[in-house]
Write a protein that holds these residues in place. Structure first.
Motif, PDB file in Angstrom:
ATOM      1  N   LEU A 203      -0.815  -6.365  -4.318  1.00 61.42           N
ATOM      2  CA  LEU A 203      -1.357  -5.160  -3.683  1.00 61.42           C
ATOM      3  C   LEU A 203      -0.655  -4.838  -2.378  1.00 61.42           C
ATOM      4  O   LEU A 203      -0.530  -3.672  -2.003  1.00 61.42           O
ATOM      5  CB  LEU A 203      -2.854  -5.321  -3.450  1.00 61.42           C
ATOM      6  N   ALA A 204      -0.193  -5.847  -1.667  1.00 57.67           N
ATOM      7  CA  ALA A 204       0.517  -5.596  -0.416  1.00 57.67           C
ATOM      8  C   ALA A 204       1.782  -4.790  -0.660  1.00 57.67           C
ATOM      9  O   ALA A 204       2.207  -4.001   0.187  1.00 57.67           O
ATOM     10  CB  ALA A 204       0.856  -6.908   0.274  1.00 57.67           C
ATOM     11  N   ILE A 205       2.373  -4.991  -1.844  1.00 54.39           N
ATOM     12  CA  ILE A 205       3.565  -4.232  -2.221  1.00 54.39           C
ATOM     13  C   ILE A 205       3.168  -2.869  -2.784  1.00 54.39           C
ATOM     14  O   ILE A 205       3.757  -1.845  -2.435  1.00 54.39           O
ATOM     15  CB  ILE A 205       4.409  -5.011  -3.253  1.00 54.39           C
TER      16      ILE A 205
ATOM     17  N   THR B 272      -1.781   5.296   1.176  1.00 55.99           N
ATOM     18  CA  THR B 272      -2.548   4.459   0.250  1.00 55.99           C
ATOM     19  C   THR B 272      -3.382   3.414   0.984  1.00 55.99           C
ATOM     20  O   THR B 272      -4.170   2.698   0.355  1.00 55.99           O
ATOM     21  CB  THR B 272      -1.618   3.748  -0.751  1.00 55.99           C
ATOM     22  N   LYS B 273      -3.213   3.324   2.303  1.00 57.20           N
ATOM     23  CA  LYS B 273      -4.017   2.396   3.117  1.00 57.20           C
ATOM     24  C   LYS B 273      -4.842   3.151   4.151  1.00 57.20           C
ATOM     25  O   LYS B 273      -5.381   2.546   5.080  1.00 57.20           O
ATOM     26  CB  LYS B 273      -3.080   1.399   3.820  1.00 57.20           C
TER      27      LYS B 273
ATOM     28  N   ALA C 217      -7.914  -4.467  -2.661  1.00 53.08           N
ATOM     29  CA  ALA C 217      -7.234  -3.291  -2.106  1.00 53.08           C
ATOM     30  C   ALA C 217      -7.907  -2.857  -0.805  1.00 53.08           C
ATOM     31  O   ALA C 217      -7.236  -2.503   0.175  1.00 53.08           O
ATOM     32  CB  ALA C 217      -7.249  -2.152  -3.120  1.00 53.08           C
ATOM     33  N   ALA C 218      -9.240  -2.889  -0.784  1.00 52.27           N
ATOM     34  CA  ALA C 218      -9.981  -2.504   0.419  1.00 52.27           C
ATOM     35  C   ALA C 218      -9.630  -3.421   1.587  1.00 52.27           C
ATOM     36  O   ALA C 218      -9.535  -2.966   2.735  1.00 52.27           O
ATOM     37  CB  ALA C 218     -11.482  -2.539   0.150  1.00 52.27           C
ATOM     38  N   ARG C 219      -9.418  -4.692   1.317  1.00 53.25           N
ATOM     39  CA  ARG C 219      -9.040  -5.624   2.381  1.00 53.25           C
ATOM     40  C   ARG C 219      -7.683  -5.246   2.980  1.00 53.25           C
ATOM     41  O   ARG C 219      -7.488  -5.308   4.207  1.00 53.25           O
ATOM     42  CB  ARG C 219      -9.004  -7.048   1.844  1.00 53.25           C
TER      43      ARG C 219
ATOM     44  N   MET D 122      -6.393  -2.227   2.991  1.00 55.65           N
ATOM     45  CA  MET D 122      -6.615  -0.980   3.730  1.00 55.65           C
ATOM     46  C   MET D 122      -7.267  -1.254   5.077  1.00 55.65           C
ATOM     47  O   MET D 122      -6.875  -0.679   6.102  1.00 55.65           O
ATOM     48  CB  MET D 122      -7.488  -0.040   2.902  1.00 55.65           C
ATOM     49  N   LEU D 123      -8.260  -2.134   5.089  1.00 58.96           N
ATOM     50  CA  LEU D 123      -8.953  -2.454   6.332  1.00 58.96           C
ATOM     51  C   LEU D 123      -8.014  -3.122   7.333  1.00 58.96           C
ATOM     52  O   LEU D 123      -8.095  -2.869   8.542  1.00 58.96           O
ATOM     53  CB  LEU D 123     -10.154  -3.361   6.045  1.00 58.96           C
ATOM     54  N   SER D 124      -7.132  -3.977   6.851  1.00 59.05           N
ATOM     55  CA  SER D 124      -6.159  -4.618   7.738  1.00 59.05           C
ATOM     56  C   SER D 124      -5.229  -3.581   8.357  1.00 59.05           C
ATOM     57  O   SER D 124      -4.907  -3.655   9.551  1.00 59.05           O
ATOM     58  CB  SER D 124      -5.353  -5.647   6.942  1.00 59.05           C
ATOM     59  N   HIS D 125      -4.820  -2.615   7.541  1.00 58.94           N
ATOM     60  CA  HIS D 125      -3.954  -1.531   8.035  1.00 58.94           C
ATOM     61  C   HIS D 125      -4.674  -0.703   9.092  1.00 58.94           C
ATOM     62  O   HIS D 125      -4.105  -0.400  10.156  1.00 58.94           O
ATOM     63  CB  HIS D 125      -3.548  -0.648   6.852  1.00 58.94           C
ATOM     64  N   LEU D 126      -5.915  -0.345   8.824  1.00 55.85           N
ATOM     65  CA  LEU D 126      -6.685   0.454   9.775  1.00 55.85           C
ATOM     66  C   LEU D 126      -6.929  -0.331  11.051  1.00 55.85           C
ATOM     67  O   LEU D 126      -6.838   0.224  12.156  1.00 55.85           O
ATOM     68  CB  LEU D 126      -8.012   0.886   9.140  1.00 55.85           C
TER      69      LEU D 126
END
Length: 235
Positions: free
Chosen positions: A134-136, A143-144, A166-168, A170-174
């Motif tokens: 998912l990181a890739i 998408t994040k 996937a949510a994890r 996204m949350l890390s990106h945010l």
């Protein structure tokens, strides 16, 4: 419109200074009658509005990060709504990009609404159906984004392990972007005098336009492009 925005700015000024009033010429008048300088007022806005909202935004994100493990969908959806409102408070008065070029791209990293023509939902559906890293797969900022997180939590009633993973991401990106905003406001304040006021007014104008034209007008069928063709999907 400009008169409305100046009045709105004065409400912001007055709100952050509590009981103080504004005399229309010299600046804010404190409860004991002293004139509060514009520089100190802008400093208060920087600390009590810009930075405080950024701190609150990071806190809202923490709730989602904690509860994603439980997969309680209704709780996560409520927390996402709280996060979205917290982000809107920061976004509406986002002036960091006027203060530093390094902060220009941060809002686009967080909020993909009205940016580009990518079919974000279709892209996420394909990623959810795959089994790769998912990181890739989630390498693009949109998408994040907070919009991608919304789709992940609201698309259906089945929060699969793949979606939670996937949510994890996204949350890390945010979190990374929100921490950048909070850190910037902690170290940088609005410039004094007319320059600082100008930055605030320009941002209010920009936010008012986007609210009227994009957030409301397009969905309600009020703008030329979608005249008399309302569609809630555009929200």
């Amino acid at each position: 419109m400009r008169h409305f925005l100046v009045v709105a700015l004065l409400f912001v000024l007055g709100g952050c200074m509590g009981e103080n009033s504004y005399d229309g010429e010299n600046g804010l008048i404190g409860t004991s009658g002293e004139t509060v300088s514009l520089e100190s007022t802008l400093g208060a806005i920087s600390a009590q509005v810009l930075h405080s909202d950024a701190v609150a935004l990071k806190a809202h994100l923490g709730g989602l990060q904690t509860h994603i493990e439980t997969a309680q969908l209704e709780t996560l959806r409520t927390l996402w709504r709280d996060l979205a409102l917290a982000w809107k408070r920061v976004e509406a008065l986002y002036v960091a990009d006027d203060l530093s070029e390094a902060m220009i791209d941060v809002p686009a990293n967080v909020d993909a609404f009205h940016i580009g023509n990518t079919d974000l939902h279709g892209k996420l559906d394909r990623i959810f159906a795959q089994s790769g890293d998912l990181a890739i797969a989630l390498f693009q900022n949109n998408t994040k984004s907070i919009n991608a997180l919304e789709y992940t939590l609201f698309v259906d009633e089945n929060l699969t392990e793949r979606k939670r993973d996937a949510a994890r991401v996204m949350l890390s990106h945010l979190q990374s972007n929100y921490a950048q905003i909070e850190s910037f406001y902690a170290q940088n304040a609005l410039s004094g005098g007319e320059e600082g006021v100008g930055v605030l007014i320009n941002q209010l104008i920009d936010s008012a336009y986007k609210l009227k034209e994009w957030r409301i007008g397009e969905a309600a069928g009020l703008v030329v492009k979608y005249k008399d063709d309302p569609d809630a999907a555009r929200f």
